[in-house]
Design an enzyme around this catalytic site. Sequence first.
Site, mmCIF file in Angstrom:
data_model
loop_
_atom_site.group_PDB
_atom_site.id
_atom_site.type_symbol
_atom_site.label_atom_id
_atom_site.label_comp_id
_atom_site.label_asym_id
_atom_site.label_seq_id
_atom_site.Cartn_x
_atom_site.Cartn_y
_atom_site.Cartn_z
ATOM 1 N N LYS A 1 5.772 -2.146 9.990
ATOM 2 C CA LYS A 1 5.753 -3.604 9.846
ATOM 3 C C LYS A 1 7.023 -4.244 10.381
ATOM 4 O O LYS A 1 6.989 -5.374 10.869
ATOM 5 C CB LYS A 1 5.531 -4.004 8.382
ATOM 6 C CG LYS A 1 4.110 -3.746 7.918
ATOM 7 C CD LYS A 1 3.780 -4.505 6.653
ATOM 8 C CE LYS A 1 2.313 -4.298 6.284
ATOM 9 N NZ LYS A 1 1.988 -4.857 4.977
ATOM 10 N N LYS B 1 -5.890 1.864 12.113
ATOM 11 C CA LYS B 1 -6.525 1.496 10.844
ATOM 12 C C LYS B 1 -7.159 0.113 10.954
ATOM 13 O O LYS B 1 -6.591 -0.764 11.606
ATOM 14 C CB LYS B 1 -5.382 1.480 9.814
ATOM 15 C CG LYS B 1 -5.751 1.419 8.397
ATOM 16 C CD LYS B 1 -4.493 1.475 7.547
ATOM 17 C CE LYS B 1 -3.653 0.220 7.669
ATOM 18 N NZ LYS B 1 -2.592 0.112 6.675
ATOM 19 N N LYS C 1 -6.103 -6.293 8.140
ATOM 20 C CA LYS C 1 -6.236 -7.752 8.022
ATOM 21 C C LYS C 1 -5.493 -8.453 9.152
ATOM 22 O O LYS C 1 -5.831 -9.562 9.531
ATOM 23 C CB LYS C 1 -5.639 -8.234 6.696
ATOM 24 C CG LYS C 1 -6.284 -7.661 5.445
ATOM 25 C CD LYS C 1 -5.669 -8.341 4.207
ATOM 26 C CE LYS C 1 -5.939 -7.597 2.924
ATOM 27 N NZ LYS C 1 -4.727 -7.044 2.313
HETATM 28 P P1 TYM Z 1 -3.603 -3.992 0.978
HETATM 29 O O1 TYM Z 1 -3.719 -5.418 0.591
HETATM 30 O O2 TYM Z 1 -3.095 -3.674 2.353
HETATM 31 O O3 TYM Z 1 -4.990 -3.259 0.829
HETATM 32 C C1 TYM Z 1 -5.735 -3.329 -0.379
HETATM 33 C C2 TYM Z 1 -6.452 -2.024 -0.626
HETATM 34 O O4 TYM Z 1 -7.309 -1.709 0.465
HETATM 35 C C3 TYM Z 1 -7.011 -0.417 0.965
HETATM 36 N N1 TYM Z 1 -7.190 -0.432 2.427
HETATM 37 C C4 TYM Z 1 -7.980 0.416 3.092
HETATM 38 N N2 TYM Z 1 -8.758 1.433 2.679
HETATM 39 C C5 TYM Z 1 -9.459 2.096 3.610
HETATM 40 N N3 TYM Z 1 -9.409 1.785 4.950
HETATM 41 C C6 TYM Z 1 -8.630 0.793 5.392
HETATM 42 N N4 TYM Z 1 -8.589 0.484 6.693
HETATM 43 C C7 TYM Z 1 -7.870 0.045 4.450
HETATM 44 N N5 TYM Z 1 -7.013 -1.000 4.560
HETATM 45 C C8 TYM Z 1 -6.610 -1.267 3.304
HETATM 46 C C9 TYM Z 1 -5.554 -0.177 0.608
HETATM 47 O O5 TYM Z 1 -5.248 1.203 0.579
HETATM 48 C C10 TYM Z 1 -5.475 -0.831 -0.746
HETATM 49 O O6 TYM Z 1 -5.931 0.046 -1.743
HETATM 50 N N6 TYM Z 1 0.564 -2.318 -1.202
HETATM 51 C C11 TYM Z 1 -0.823 -2.621 -1.426
HETATM 52 C C12 TYM Z 1 -1.041 -3.618 -2.545
HETATM 53 C C13 TYM Z 1 -0.367 -3.289 -3.821
HETATM 54 C C14 TYM Z 1 -0.784 -2.311 -4.758
HETATM 55 C C15 TYM Z 1 0.138 -2.392 -5.852
HETATM 56 C C16 TYM Z 1 -1.821 -1.384 -4.768
HETATM 57 C C17 TYM Z 1 0.720 -3.908 -4.348
HETATM 58 N N7 TYM Z 1 1.016 -3.384 -5.566
HETATM 59 C C18 TYM Z 1 0.021 -1.549 -6.947
HETATM 60 C C19 TYM Z 1 -1.917 -0.531 -5.881
HETATM 61 C C20 TYM Z 1 -1.008 -0.629 -6.949
HETATM 62 C C21 TYM Z 1 -1.415 -3.201 -0.166
HETATM 63 O O7 TYM Z 1 -0.731 -3.719 0.668
HETATM 64 O O8 TYM Z 1 -2.750 -3.179 -0.116
#
Ligand code: TYM
Length: 332
Positions: free
Chosen positions: A111, A194, A197
Site C-alpha cells: 500500500k 487479488k 476494492k
Molecule cells: P478488508 O476490508 O480489506 O476485507 C474484508 C474481508 O474480506 C476479505 N477479503 C477477501 N477474501 C477473499 N478474496 C479476496 N479477494 C478478498 N479481499 C478481501 C478480507 O480478508 C477480510 O476478511 N484489515 C481488514 C479489516 C480489519 C479486521 C480487523 C479484520 C480491521 N480490523 C479485525 C478482522 C479483525 C481489512 O482490511 O479487510
Amino acid sequence: MNRIFSGVQPTGNLHLGNYLGAIRNWVELQDDYDCIFCIVDLHALTLPQDPEGLRGHTREVTAAYLAAGIDPEKCIIFNQSSVPGHSELAWLFACITPLGWLNRMTQFKEKAGKHRENAGLGLYAYPVLMAADILLYKATHVPVGEDQKQHLELSRDIAGAFNRQYETDYFPLPEPQILGEATRVMSLRDGSNKMSKSDPSDYSRINMTDDADTIALKVRRARTDPEPLPDTVDGLEGRPEAANLIGIYAALTRTTRADVVAAFGGKMFSEFKDALATVAVDTLGPIGAEMQRLLAEPGLVDGVLHRGAERAGEIARHHLSEIHRIVGLLRP
Ligand code: TYM
C-alpha cells in the site's frame, strides 16, 4: 462461549471476495459463537477518504452485513470509531510492538508503494489497530480471507508480548478462521492479482451491488486461457484464471473444486461462464436488492449501528478498566 471479531473497511466497492472470503462465513458462524462484526472506519482513514463517501460506505457495509443474513439480535454490529477504546488500546499496543514486526508486514509495503517515506504513520500502525480491535473484546476467533493471515499472526504476537510483559494470561491468542473454497478470490482481469476494492477496473471485480446484467457481463468478459477446462484439480496448476473461476463456482455452489472439474472438465469456458453467471446472479442478486432496500431507510441502518455501539462499548469499557489496572494507569 468463544467470541468472534471481524470487520470490513468502508472504502466502497464491496465485492465477491469480501462476501465469499468473509461475510458469508460469518453468517454461518453466528449461531455457534458470540459474534462482533465491525465496520472499521478508522482503518479506512489510513488512506485519504472523502468524508461524505466514508459515511455512505459505512452504511453500505452495514447494509451488506444485514442483507447477507447477519442477525443484529444475535450479533453486535457497529462502527469502530463509535467505541473510543479501539484507539486507546492501539496506543497501549503500539508501546509494546517492536518496529521490526511492523517492517515485515507485506500489506504495508504494497500500500505504501515506492514512496514509503511519504506513507502515513497510520498506515504503518494499521495492524496494531487491528490487534486492538480483536483483543479489546478478548476475541478467540477471527474469520477472514487469506490476505489477513499475516496481520492475525501479528495480533497473536502482540497478545503474547503483552501477556509476557505483564506476567498475565489476560489476552487469548486469537485463532484465524480461513474457511471455504474462495479464501483468496482473484481479479477477473488478472489471475495473479487479488480481487480488490481499489482496483481501478470495475471489470476486475463483481460488486455486491451489481445488477444481474452487470454480473453476467463481467463474468463473460473475465480473462481465461484458450484451453478447455481441465478434468482434475491438478490440471489447474499454472492456469490462475481457470483456478479462480472454478474456485468461485465451488464456493458459490457450496461444493469443491474437485466437484466442479468433474462436472465441467473438457467443456469450453463459454459454457462454464454461463453457469457461473447464473449462480453468481442467484446468490448476489437478492443480497444486492436487500442492500438497496435497507439503504433507502438510513434510519434503520443507523439504529442498528447505534445499538451495536452501545453493546460493544459496554464490553470495551469493562475490559479497558482491567487493562488499565494491569499496566498501572491510575484512574482516580
Ligand atoms: P478488508 O476490508 O480489506 O476485507 C474484508 C474481508 O474480506 C476479505 N477479503 C477477501 N477474501 C477473499 N478474496 C479476496 N479477494 C478478498 N479481499 C478481501 C478480507 O480478508 C477480510 O476478511 N484489515 C481488514 C479489516 C480489519 C479486521 C480487523 C479484520 C480491521 N480490523 C479485525 C478482522 C479483525 C481489512 O482490511 O479487510
